[in-house]
Write a protein that holds these residues in place. Structure first.
Motif, mmCIF file in Angstrom:
data_model
loop_
_atom_site.group_PDB
_atom_site.id
_atom_site.type_symbol
_atom_site.label_atom_id
_atom_site.label_comp_id
_atom_site.label_asym_id
_atom_site.label_seq_id
_atom_site.Cartn_x
_atom_site.Cartn_y
_atom_site.Cartn_z
ATOM 1 N N GLU A 172 -5.474 69.758 -72.029
ATOM 2 C CA GLU A 172 -6.788 68.903 -71.975
ATOM 3 C C GLU A 172 -7.403 68.664 -73.406
ATOM 4 O OE1 GLU A 172 -10.241 72.321 -71.529
ATOM 5 O OE2 GLU A 172 -8.989 71.765 -69.519
ATOM 6 N N TYR A 230 -14.596 58.086 -61.469
ATOM 7 C CA TYR A 230 -13.177 59.031 -61.788
ATOM 8 C C TYR A 230 -12.031 59.192 -60.852
ATOM 9 C CZ TYR A 230 -11.757 63.740 -63.717
ATOM 10 O OH TYR A 230 -10.795 64.467 -64.415
ATOM 11 N N PRO A 231 -10.799 59.279 -61.385
ATOM 12 C CA PRO A 231 -10.471 59.306 -62.522
ATOM 13 C C PRO A 231 -9.986 57.980 -63.335
ATOM 14 C CG PRO A 231 -8.811 59.724 -61.052
ATOM 15 C CD PRO A 231 -9.919 59.279 -60.310
ATOM 16 N N ARG A 260 -13.301 58.531 -66.732
ATOM 17 C CA ARG A 260 -13.044 59.513 -67.978
ATOM 18 C C ARG A 260 -14.133 59.463 -68.917
ATOM 19 N NH1 ARG A 260 -9.342 63.330 -66.260
ATOM 20 N NH2 ARG A 260 -7.809 62.563 -64.911
ATOM 21 N N ARG A 296 -17.177 61.226 -67.950
ATOM 22 C CA ARG A 296 -17.198 62.584 -67.887
ATOM 23 C C ARG A 296 -17.350 63.008 -69.325
ATOM 24 N NH1 ARG A 296 -12.199 66.875 -67.035
ATOM 25 N NH2 ARG A 296 -11.630 66.121 -69.060
ATOM 26 N N TRP A 345 -19.943 65.603 -70.619
ATOM 27 C CA TRP A 345 -19.560 66.708 -71.265
ATOM 28 C C TRP A 345 -20.114 66.919 -72.568
ATOM 29 C CZ3 TRP A 345 -13.604 67.324 -72.881
ATOM 30 C CH2 TRP A 345 -13.504 68.499 -73.700
ATOM 31 N N ASP A 348 -16.703 71.569 -67.049
ATOM 32 C CA ASP A 348 -16.700 71.884 -65.684
ATOM 33 C C ASP A 348 -17.677 71.181 -65.051
ATOM 34 O OD1 ASP A 348 -14.272 73.364 -66.089
ATOM 35 O OD2 ASP A 348 -15.149 75.228 -65.653
ATOM 36 N N THR A 353 -16.929 67.367 -65.124
ATOM 37 C CA THR A 353 -16.051 67.009 -64.198
ATOM 38 C C THR A 353 -16.667 66.945 -62.886
ATOM 39 O OG1 THR A 353 -14.382 67.965 -65.570
ATOM 40 C CG2 THR A 353 -13.743 67.734 -63.318
ATOM 41 N N SER A 409 -16.567 63.496 -60.677
ATOM 42 C CA SER A 409 -15.783 63.408 -59.574
ATOM 43 C C SER A 409 -16.721 62.789 -58.417
ATOM 44 C CB SER A 409 -15.324 64.753 -59.172
ATOM 45 O OG SER A 409 -14.425 65.116 -60.239
ATOM 46 N N SER A 439 -9.898 66.332 -58.064
ATOM 47 C CA SER A 439 -10.499 66.792 -59.431
ATOM 48 C C SER A 439 -11.498 67.904 -59.131
ATOM 49 C CB SER A 439 -10.893 65.528 -59.994
ATOM 50 O OG SER A 439 -9.795 64.728 -60.496
#
Length: 390
Positions: free
Chosen positions: A113, A179-180, A185, A188, A192, A199, A202, A206, A249
């Motif tokens: 990742e 997503y995805p 992304r 996310r 993040w 997590d 995500t 998702s 995901s």
């Protein structure tokens, strides 16, 4: 016709694998999934109908040649889209195993990742940016070719016009925060960066991806019954894929938490049957494999572990040779296998199994076989935790 691009990393089970290898670019394996032929046929058919309707005077041979050339260039642009993700990833120390083109675009399989939200954001954004750049180049070339043609639209102008449109559409579509998709992304990455928790980001991305998938399914069904025909079904199919991929995901995040603190040594088994490598396949199949139903055997030579044997190796040998072929002849030598020590986190071991497409993973300690970790053992572990609601 719309295309879309997905890029994945740390897949526990790569559902989209290359069945047809095309070669390597920048050291990255390029391949096709069988489903790629579905989109290839749809694009060829739709382009042929479009060119025949708008420019029948060109003649069937010219139209067919244009369709093939346009289709090839379109898939080249999809590949460039995926390569942009992969090249960016490698420039930031993220190994890329392969790129697979399939029915809905492409998948870049990254082996780990991104290290930060910033890297993830730009790794996602570079894909739509590449598609937009290709679209702009095609548009400029179309304007130049159109000026030179003066009056009538030439096959070259028509091809560049379509390629410009489809690449701009591809760039815009991938910016949708589902997503995805690349836009998902990017979402996310932003979450993040805001939360500091990958997590959690995500999970949130998702859920948005699942919502976008549901919208696409409903929209596609409405389009189909509104007279859009196969185009509406295609939109619904894309929505279904988004819904499924986003759901997987989300589930992988929960799976990673379930594996927290669990090692390969905790789940492995050390009761794999040991067989002498001098036995022949005929005896092995009828006296061991069929009688026990086991899927993995340890093969010994001179009292030492030499390798592993599964039904996969047996299937490669013609049945007429079974009485004359020993287990040592077909086993996978231990020194050629991927192995892990017992203290390896179960999550990391499973990633190795997924990346290398392994069903069994030997667990070694001090040069000796401590046990075997298999997908079946991991499934049993998860089932036990599920039964106990832990």
């Amino acid at each position: 016709m719309r295309g879309k691009s997905f890029w994945t990393w740390r897949r526990y089970d790569a559902s989209v694998r290359s069945q047809i290898k095309l070669g390597k670019i920048f050291g990255i394996e390029i391949g096709l999934h069988y489903s790629w032929f579905l989109i290839a046929i749809l694009i060829v058919a739709s382009l042929y109908a479009e060119f025949h309707r708008s420019s029948a005077a060109w003649g069937d041979r010219v139209i067919l040649a244009m369709v093939i050339a346009t289709g090839v260039l379109f898939f080249a642009s999809l590949l460039l889209h995926e390569l942009s993700h992969s090249v960016f990833a490698r420039s930031h120390g993220i190994p890329v195993k392969e790129i697979t083109l399939f029915a809905l675009g492409g998948v870049s399989q990254l082996e780990k990742e991104p290290a930060s939200a910033t890297i993830e954001f730009w790794m996602a954004f570079v894909g739509p940016l590449t598609s937009a750049g290709i679209g702009l180049i095609c548009l400029l070339l179309k304007l130049v070719a159109g000026t030179a043609a003066a009056k009538a639209e030439t096959p070259l102008v028509a091809m560049l016009s379509w390629l410009s449109y489809i690449n701009f559409a591809l760039a815009g579509f991938n910016m949708i925060p589902g997503y995805p998709l690349d836009g998902g992304r990017m979402l996310r990455a932003i979450l993040w960066w805001k939360t500091g928790q990958m997590d959690r980001a995500t999970r949130l991305a998702s859920k948005v991806g699942q919502a976008v998938g549901v919208v696409f399914i409903i929209w596609g069904i409405a389009q189909y019954f509104g007279g859009a025909g196969i185009g509406g079904l295609w939109i619904s199919f894309i929505g279904w894929f988004l819904l499924t991929a986003a759901g997987e995901s989300y589930a992988r995040v929960g799976l990673a938490q379930t594996f927290e603190g669990v090692t390969a040594g905790d789940v492995m088994t050390n009761d794999c049957p040991s067989l002498d490598g001098n036995l022949n396949i005929e005896h092995f199949v009828h006296e061991e494999l069929l009688r026990t139903g086991r899927r993995c055997f340890v093969i010994t030579q001179n009292g030492k572990v030499a390798g592993l044997l599964t039904p996969h190796e047996v299937k490669e040998i013609d049945r007429a040779r079974w009485p004359y072929t020993t287990l040592s002849d077909i086993m996978r030598p231990l020194d050629e296998l991927h192995t892990v020590p017992p203290e390896t986190p179960l999550k990391a071991a499973l990633e190795i199994m997924g990346k290398e497409d392994l069903n069994q993973l030997p667990v070694m300690t001090d040069g000796h076989l401590a046990g075997i970790l298999s997908r079946a053992h991991i499934v049993d572990y998860l089932r036990t935790r599920a039964d106990l609601k832990i």
